[in-house]
Design an enzyme around this catalytic site. Structure first.
Site, mmCIF file in Angstrom:
data_model
loop_
_atom_site.group_PDB
_atom_site.id
_atom_site.type_symbol
_atom_site.label_atom_id
_atom_site.label_comp_id
_atom_site.label_asym_id
_atom_site.label_seq_id
_atom_site.Cartn_x
_atom_site.Cartn_y
_atom_site.Cartn_z
ATOM 1 N NE ARG A 14 -20.981 43.680 12.054
ATOM 2 C CZ ARG A 14 -20.529 44.730 11.395
ATOM 3 N NH1 ARG A 14 -20.015 44.587 10.188
ATOM 4 N NH2 ARG A 14 -20.555 45.931 11.927
ATOM 5 C CG HIS A 206 -18.949 51.199 13.429
ATOM 6 N ND1 HIS A 206 -19.187 49.942 13.935
ATOM 7 C CD2 HIS A 206 -18.175 50.992 12.327
ATOM 8 C CE1 HIS A 206 -18.602 49.026 13.176
ATOM 9 N NE2 HIS A 206 -17.973 49.640 12.197
ATOM 10 C CB CYS A 239 -16.773 46.977 5.031
ATOM 11 S SG CYS A 239 -17.963 46.616 3.719
ATOM 12 C CG ASN A 248 -14.373 47.676 13.927
ATOM 13 O OD1 ASN A 248 -14.312 46.628 13.294
ATOM 14 N ND2 ASN A 248 -15.428 48.441 13.917
HETATM 15 N N1 COA Z 1 -29.310 35.470 4.564
HETATM 16 C C1 COA Z 1 -29.070 34.361 3.833
HETATM 17 N N2 COA Z 1 -29.220 34.272 2.513
HETATM 18 C C2 COA Z 1 -29.678 35.376 1.889
HETATM 19 C C3 COA Z 1 -29.937 36.568 2.580
HETATM 20 C C4 COA Z 1 -29.749 36.589 3.970
HETATM 21 N N3 COA Z 1 -29.967 37.690 4.694
HETATM 22 N N4 COA Z 1 -30.370 37.479 1.705
HETATM 23 C C5 COA Z 1 -30.367 36.887 0.484
HETATM 24 N N5 COA Z 1 -29.933 35.631 0.609
HETATM 25 C C6 COA Z 1 -29.762 34.641 -0.455
HETATM 26 C C7 COA Z 1 -30.996 34.473 -1.315
HETATM 27 O O1 COA Z 1 -31.868 33.544 -0.735
HETATM 28 C C8 COA Z 1 -30.405 33.974 -2.610
HETATM 29 O O2 COA Z 1 -30.042 32.636 -2.464
HETATM 30 P P1 COA Z 1 -29.981 31.625 -3.721
HETATM 31 O O3 COA Z 1 -28.915 32.152 -4.632
HETATM 32 O O4 COA Z 1 -29.607 30.318 -3.076
HETATM 33 O O5 COA Z 1 -31.342 31.687 -4.308
HETATM 34 C C9 COA Z 1 -29.114 34.772 -2.713
HETATM 35 O O6 COA Z 1 -28.768 35.108 -1.368
HETATM 36 C C10 COA Z 1 -29.267 36.020 -3.553
HETATM 37 O O7 COA Z 1 -30.361 36.786 -3.045
HETATM 38 P P2 COA Z 1 -30.619 38.293 -3.470
HETATM 39 O O8 COA Z 1 -31.768 38.817 -2.706
HETATM 40 O O9 COA Z 1 -30.659 38.387 -4.984
HETATM 41 O O10 COA Z 1 -29.329 38.971 -2.896
HETATM 42 P P3 COA Z 1 -28.133 39.736 -3.634
HETATM 43 O O11 COA Z 1 -27.245 38.774 -4.293
HETATM 44 O O12 COA Z 1 -28.691 40.862 -4.406
HETATM 45 O O13 COA Z 1 -27.373 40.300 -2.325
HETATM 46 C C11 COA Z 1 -27.553 40.929 -0.013
HETATM 47 C C12 COA Z 1 -28.026 41.183 -1.425
HETATM 48 C C13 COA Z 1 -27.989 42.108 0.815
HETATM 49 C C14 COA Z 1 -28.214 39.652 0.498
HETATM 50 C C15 COA Z 1 -26.017 40.745 0.007
HETATM 51 O O14 COA Z 1 -25.406 41.747 -0.741
HETATM 52 C C16 COA Z 1 -25.478 40.775 1.429
HETATM 53 O O15 COA Z 1 -25.700 39.862 2.188
HETATM 54 N N6 COA Z 1 -24.735 41.841 1.789
HETATM 55 C C17 COA Z 1 -24.202 42.013 3.106
HETATM 56 C C18 COA Z 1 -22.736 42.345 3.035
HETATM 57 C C19 COA Z 1 -22.148 42.550 4.408
HETATM 58 O O16 COA Z 1 -22.441 41.855 5.340
HETATM 59 N N7 COA Z 1 -21.253 43.546 4.503
HETATM 60 C C20 COA Z 1 -20.538 43.841 5.707
HETATM 61 C C21 COA Z 1 -21.371 44.350 6.803
HETATM 62 S S1 COA Z 1 -21.858 46.015 6.588
HETATM 63 ZN ZN ZN Z 2 -17.230 48.581 10.550
#
Ligand code: COA
Ligand code: ZN
Length: 310
Positions: A14, A206, A239, A248
């Site tokens: 991950r 972590h 990240c 890490n």
């Molecule tokens: N899995 C898959 N798709 C997802 C999702 C998930 N968990 N959460 C949201 N989406 C999709 C939505 O369905 C939408 O799709 P579309 O554009 O096809 O309609 C799109 O993503 C935007 O959704 P929204 O709720 O507006 O999300 P956002 O753009 O505001 O982003 C997060 C919010 C949380 C989903 C995004 O920032 C994210 O995934 N962050 C994680 C980052 C990460 O992993 N960092 C490292 C680990 S700490």
């Molecule tokens: Zn980390």
């Protein structure tokens, strides 16, 4: 549980792969996780169910969880940011969901595109969703020791987030040093405070080795009573939404330190080194871990002829 034992949770599939620019094939991810299962880890963070736009490298989470050979006694964890991710992780039969929010509002907005309040509200919904399923819950406080945008993070704030997580009904807690800003004295202080609320069996540290303090921080946390640590094979990781992020702490470097100090981990160092040596071909570059290059202390070198002759 042996109270000396240090539990290593492997996060390379991950945290390690999320930042790699080279696409790692699903079959290779599965082989990596199966290889880690064979090394003796009892916990592996096998992927995340986040937006594929945010982290394209891990967009195949469903296929990865479906393809791995689950070993008895190994907990396969999935990182989730929101309810949609939690539902995907439950559908993929993840054993544990790791919910992530940053102590820093700015980093939470950069990483999760929402405020901390919005993240916490979503966590309440995830707890409700997971109720009645077999899945366990863990929640991470990212940037708990410092933020690349805001700098210092107030320790009271971290402690109050931990309390909020526990009040939501989340058992496992992780304190994450997202960009390696922690120092050993700070770690000892915060671990001591958090262990007043959370048993050592439920607290994970972590650390990232961004400033070279990773293993020093492990020892400080261990001496303060912590027993669970995240680490990534080869020292991969970081990240993508934290400027300056790097790997890490390295699993085989950590296991080597524990072996040398007589701290049991249950992880087979030689197997781990062999697996780590496959990483440069997998990700297309050298990796930061040191033990896979140096070998163990017991991997001795032949004495040169000229020395024998003296
Ligand atoms: N899995 C898959 N798709 C997802 C999702 C998930 N968990 N959460 C949201 N989406 C999709 C939505 O369905 C939408 O799709 P579309 O554009 O096809 O309609 C799109 O993503 C935007 O959704 P929204 O709720 O507006 O999300 P956002 O753009 O505001 O982003 C997060 C919010 C949380 C989903 C995004 O920032 C994210 O995934 N962050 C994680 C980052 C990460 O992993 N960092 C490292 C680990 S700490
Ligand atoms: Zn980390």
């Amino acid at each position: 549980m042996n109270d000396e034992r240090l539990l290593v949770q492997e996060v390379a599939p991950r945290d390690g792969l999320q930042i790699e620019s080279k696409w790692v094939e699903t079959a290779d991810k599965i082989a990596l996780i199966d290889g880690l299962s064979a090394c003796g880890f009892t916990r592996i963070e096998a992927g995340s169910f986040v937006s594929p736009k945010a982290i394209p490298a891990l967009r195949d989470g469903e296929s990865v969880f479906k393809g791995i050979e689950r070993q008895e006694g190994v907990i396969y964890v999935a990182l989730v940011p929101n309810v949609k991710g939690a539902q995907r992780a439950l559908d993929a039969n993840a054993d544990e969901l790791n919910l992530v929010m940053s102590a820093s509002q700015t980093h939470n907005r950069a990483n999760m595109r929402m405020s901390c309040e919005a993240s916490l509200e979503g966590f309440g919904d995830i707890v409700a969703l997971a109720q009645g399923t077999k899945a366990m819950l863990n929640a991470t406080v990212a940037t708990a020791f410092g933020c690349p945008f805001e700098g210092h993070i107030d320790e009271d704030r971290v402690v109050s987030i931990v309390r909020a997580y526990r009040e939501l009904g989340i058992d496992g807690i992780t304190l994450a040093d997202t960009t390696g800003m922690a120092n050993p004295r700070q770690v000892a202080r915060l671990v001591t405070r958090v262990l007043e609320q959370v048993p050592a069996s439920a607290l994970t540290l972590h650390f990232h080795n961004t400033r070279g303090l990773g293993l020093a921080n492990v020892l400080a946390a261990y001496n303060a009573g912590a027993r669970r640590f995240d680490a990534a094979l080869g020292g991969l990781g970081g990240c993508p939404f934290a400027p300056g992020a790097s790997g890490n702490i390295c699993s085989e470097d950590l296991v080597n330190m524990c072996d040398e100090m007589g701290i049991p981990t249950g992880v087979d160092l030689q197997k781990l080194i062999t697996l780590s040596r496959t990483l440069p071909a997998l990700v297309g570059h050298d990796v930061p871990g040191q033990i896979a290059k140096a070998g163990r202390n017991c991997d001795l070198h032949p004495v040169p002829d000229y020395v024998r002759a003296i």
